[in-house]
Scaffold this active site. Structure first.
Site, short mmCIF file in Angstrom:
data_model
loop_
_atom_site.label_atom_id
_atom_site.label_comp_id
_atom_site.label_asym_id
_atom_site.label_seq_id
_atom_site.Cartn_x
_atom_site.Cartn_y
_atom_site.Cartn_z
N GLY A 77 -3.46 -4.80 2.14
CA GLY A 77 -4.79 -4.20 2.18
C GLY A 77 -5.00 -3.39 3.44
N ALA A 78 -6.29 -3.15 3.79
CA ALA A 78 -6.66 -2.25 4.89
C ALA A 78 -5.92 -0.92 4.68
CB ALA A 78 -6.33 -2.87 6.25
N SER A 97 -0.57 2.78 10.95
CA SER A 97 -0.41 1.34 10.82
C SER A 97 -1.80 0.72 10.75
CB SER A 97 0.34 0.79 12.05
OG SER A 97 0.10 -0.59 12.18
N HIS A 143 -0.54 4.14 3.04
CA HIS A 143 -0.53 3.47 1.73
C HIS A 143 -0.84 4.48 0.62
CE1 HIS A 143 -1.66 0.00 4.43
NE2 HIS A 143 -0.65 -0.51 3.76
#
Ligand code: PAF
Length: 294
Positions: A46-47, A202, A52
């Site tokens: 997640g996050a 990140s 992503h």
């Protein structure tokens, strides 16, 4: 949590379906595969950030009638006792919006109890590579990571799984597990997404203070400058990268290593290598790596 929507295949298209229960997700994924769809998994904690999103876009570009699946699970097994499990960001609603925007069809968001019900203590052991580099200061980290990835592979049953090259040792270990334990899927690495100044994206970058953020860029600059002198051999690469790191006193370098790109063993003359770094800046630990052709 399930939000089904039917189409000609019987499942949502262009609309997101979210499952938290493995017992519900597995039959959906199997049915999609049986209907000729290619299930492409992007495992995450997640996050979700631009890195992503790039993985998801990559998933959608895999040839075939792709079902992009994202798993969101902060895996306690891969956090050490003094690591950031409790404060790890968990912005689920924002993550689901990002998945929707990127055209994800299925999201798997299990709870810790779903993944590790009481008594579930069987583990994957990462072997010698699991104790090297990142595994040195983080004993058990890769066993925990591989255990959850193996479970995700069984639950989702993907044809392809995508991992960012940013966590290069993780990617190498997952590929090795898939080979060693004969998982029937392909693991594909996707190049690291960077900020315009070079900092690798990140989830942990949010921990950097305004003062630390510009200093953290020294990491990627060191790798880039090291890789640029690869024609002069491995020692020159390491020397150049180390000289750049030494210009930033706020960095506490944990390792700077040049390794073979496939095995992460000793680099081979004329072969593909990887230059990897880990450093702390204040309370934040950052890692990065770049390809090097020797
Ligand atoms: O890279 C990550 O986010 C995690 O290590 C992974 C692969 C999702 C397993 O928890």
């Amino acid at each position: 949590m399930t939000a089904p929507a039917r189409t000609r295949n019987g499942y949502a298209r262009g609309r997101l379906t979210v499952h938290d229960d493995p017992a519900k997700l597995t039959p959906v994924s199997r049915a999609l595969r049986a209907a000729g769809r290619k299930v492409v998994l992007v495992p995450t904690m997640g996050a979700l950030h631009e890195g992503h999103r790039e993985l998801i876009r990559h998933a959608r570009s895999v040839p075939g009638n792709v079902v992009p699946v994202v798993s969101i699970f902060v895996n306690p097994l891969q956090f050490g006792p003094n690591e950031d499990l409790e404060r790890y960001p968990r912005p689920l609603e924002r993550d689901l919006d990002a998945c929707r925007e990127e055209g994800v069809e299925l999201v798997f968001t299990p709870s810790v109890d779903h993944m590790y019900p009481p008594g579930s203590d069987t583990r994957i052991v990462a072997g010698a590579l699991g104790a090297d580099l990142e595994g040195g200061p983080r004993p058990g980290h890769f066993d925990g990571m591989l255990t959850v990835v193996a479970k995700l592979f069984h639950i989702v049953g993907p044809d392809v799984a995508l991992f960012g090259e940013k966590d290069y040792q993780q990617l190498t270990l997952v590929k090795k597990m898939v080979r060693d334990l004969d998982f029937p899927l392909s693991v594909v690495g996707v190049p690291t997404v960077r900020e315009p100044d070079g900092l690798a994206l990140s989830s942990r970058n949010v921990y950097l203070s305004a003062d630390e953020r510009p200093r953290a860029v020294t990491l990627s600059r060191a790798l880039r400058e090291g890789a640029a002198v690869s024609a002069h051999g491995p020692a020159a690469v390491l020397e150049r990268a180390r000289a750049v790191l030494d210009t930033e006193p706020a960095l506490q370098v944990e390792y700077l290593e040049l390794r073979d790109a496939d095995t992460l063993g000793e680099p081979v003359d004329g072969g593909r290598a990887r230059l990897l770094v880990a450093a702390r800046i204040g309370a934040t630990r950052l890692i990065d790596n770049v390809p090097v052709q020797l």
